[in-house]
Design a protein around this motif. Structure first.
Motif, PDB file in Angstrom:
ATOM      1  N   HIS A  89       0.645  -0.835   0.204  1.00 19.60           N
ATOM      2  CA  HIS A  89       0.176  -0.194  -0.048  1.00 19.60           C
ATOM      3  C   HIS A  89       0.718   1.283  -0.101  1.00 19.60           C
ATOM      4  CE1 HIS A  89      -3.600  -2.061   0.376  1.00 19.60           C
ATOM      5  NE2 HIS A  89      -3.809  -2.843   1.185  1.00 19.60           N
ATOM      6  N   ARG A 114     -12.456  -3.985   6.376  1.00 15.35           N
ATOM      7  CA  ARG A 114     -12.843  -4.104   4.611  1.00 15.35           C
ATOM      8  C   ARG A 114     -14.138  -3.678   4.570  1.00 15.35           C
ATOM      9  NH1 ARG A 114      -9.438  -7.930   0.961  1.00 15.35           N
ATOM     10  NH2 ARG A 114      -6.581  -7.106   1.106  1.00 15.35           N
ATOM     11  N   THR A 136      -6.737  -8.610  -4.407  1.00 12.63           N
ATOM     12  CA  THR A 136      -6.613  -9.728  -3.581  1.00 12.63           C
ATOM     13  C   THR A 136      -7.800 -10.413  -3.894  1.00 12.63           C
ATOM     14  OG1 THR A 136      -7.604  -8.545  -1.805  1.00 12.63           O
ATOM     15  CG2 THR A 136      -5.581  -8.466  -2.172  1.00 12.63           C
ATOM     16  N   HIS A 180      -5.172   2.156  -2.626  1.00 12.25           N
ATOM     17  CA  HIS A 180      -5.867   1.015  -1.088  1.00 12.25           C
ATOM     18  C   HIS A 180      -6.501   0.338  -1.948  1.00 12.25           C
ATOM     19  CE1 HIS A 180      -5.249  -0.248   2.808  1.00 12.25           C
ATOM     20  NE2 HIS A 180      -5.976  -0.597   2.554  1.00 12.25           N
ATOM     21  N   ASP A 216      -7.136   1.645   6.275  1.00 12.23           N
ATOM     22  CA  ASP A 216      -6.968   0.229   7.332  1.00 12.23           C
ATOM     23  C   ASP A 216      -7.160   1.088   8.277  1.00 12.23           C
ATOM     24  OD1 ASP A 216      -6.425  -1.861   5.174  1.00 12.23           O
ATOM     25  OD2 ASP A 216      -4.527  -2.011   5.112  1.00 12.23           O
ATOM     26  N   SER A 269      -2.334 -11.311  -0.665  1.00 10.72           N
ATOM     27  CA  SER A 269      -1.472 -10.305   0.235  1.00 10.72           C
ATOM     28  C   SER A 269      -0.313 -10.787   1.206  1.00 10.72           C
ATOM     29  CB  SER A 269      -2.002  -9.987   1.468  1.00 10.72           C
ATOM     30  OG  SER A 269      -3.383  -9.389   0.898  1.00 10.72           O
ATOM     31  N   ARG A 307     -14.140  -8.390  -6.453  1.00  9.89           N
ATOM     32  CA  ARG A 307     -12.536  -8.410  -6.932  1.00  9.89           C
ATOM     33  C   ARG A 307     -12.494  -8.669  -7.835  1.00  9.89           C
ATOM     34  NH1 ARG A 307     -14.346 -13.550  -4.164  1.00  9.89           N
ATOM     35  NH2 ARG A 307     -14.173 -15.596  -5.849  1.00  9.89           N
ATOM     36  N   ILE A 349     -13.249  -5.803  -2.046  1.00 12.02           N
ATOM     37  CA  ILE A 349     -13.754  -4.721  -1.240  1.00 12.02           C
ATOM     38  C   ILE A 349     -15.016  -4.854  -1.212  1.00 12.02           C
ATOM     39  CG2 ILE A 349     -11.285  -4.283  -0.637  1.00 12.02           C
ATOM     40  CD1 ILE A 349     -12.312  -2.438  -3.096  1.00 12.02           C
ATOM     41  N   ASP A 391      -6.708  -3.591  -2.847  1.00  7.09           N
ATOM     42  CA  ASP A 391      -7.301  -4.224  -2.654  1.00  7.09           C
ATOM     43  C   ASP A 391      -8.262  -5.249  -2.959  1.00  7.09           C
ATOM     44  OD1 ASP A 391      -6.359  -4.093   0.608  1.00  7.09           O
ATOM     45  OD2 ASP A 391      -7.713  -3.351   1.371  1.00  7.09           O
ATOM     46  N   HIS A 414     -13.648   1.148   3.325  1.00  8.39           N
ATOM     47  CA  HIS A 414     -13.031   0.744   1.773  1.00  8.39           C
ATOM     48  C   HIS A 414     -14.013   0.140   0.294  1.00  8.39           C
ATOM     49  CE1 HIS A 414      -9.950  -1.235   4.426  1.00  8.39           C
ATOM     50  NE2 HIS A 414      -9.380  -1.655   3.500  1.00  8.39           N
TER      51      HIS A 414
END
Length: 166
Positions: A6, A72, A119, A112, A46, A142, A134, A123, A116, A76
């Motif tokens: 990040h 999250r 991943t 950010h 975060d 991560s 995603r 989010i 995320d 997020h």
């Protein structure tokens, strides 16, 4: 994505936003101003995790956020981005910060969310709707060498594309 990722990824995103002239203010702003601004806001989402870099330093903010929304969750989401933009505009009198810096703060926060989103956990873009989004077929786990390699490679490519020479 880890704190390290990040902190690499907003530099990449700021370089690309500057090169693409995403906003007139970002196009005209100095990277010496915009990159630190993006870095300053990149870890903010975060704050909803008490063990995050910022969460450990600001537990009086992090713990209530974690209890209210979980990790999250709200921070997020696009709603959080809108709230951050509104708050930034309300708390800062006009011309307090150059517009390029304000835009870079938003780029950092969005970087950010983008990181995320890459991943497997995804989010909740449309929080309070709990569905997580995603990038399909993109399992960027991560931590570890793959995340570090991805963030470093994208930074090097963005730097090269923007004309940075080593």
């Amino acid at each position: 994505m880890t704190a390290q990722g990040h902190l690499l990824f907003p530099v990449t995103c700021t370089l690309i936003a500057h090169k693409l002239q995403l906003t007139p203010a970002l196009a005209d702003a100095s990277l010496w101003q915009t990159i630190p601004a993006a870095l300053a806001s990149a870890l903010l989402p975060d704050l909803d995790h008490p063990k995050s870099v910022l969460g450990q330093r600001l537990p009086w903010i992090s713990k209530p956020l974690s209890r209210l929304f979980g990790h999250r969750g709200f921070t997020h989401s696009l709603l959080a981005v809108a709230a951050a933009i509104w708050g930034l505009n309300q708390s800062m009198p006009p011309d307090t910060l150059p517009m390029g810096v304000k835009d870079a703060l938003i780029v950092g926060y969005l970087s950010h969310l983008l990181g995320d989103w890459l991943t497997p956990a995804g989010i909740p873009f449309f929080w309070p709707i709990k569905r997580r989004f995603r990038l399909p077929g993109w399992p960027l786990r991560s931590g570890g060498a793959i995340e570090t390699g991805f963030c470093t490679l994208t930074l090097l490519v963005a730097g090269w594309w923007c004309g940075w020479r080593l």
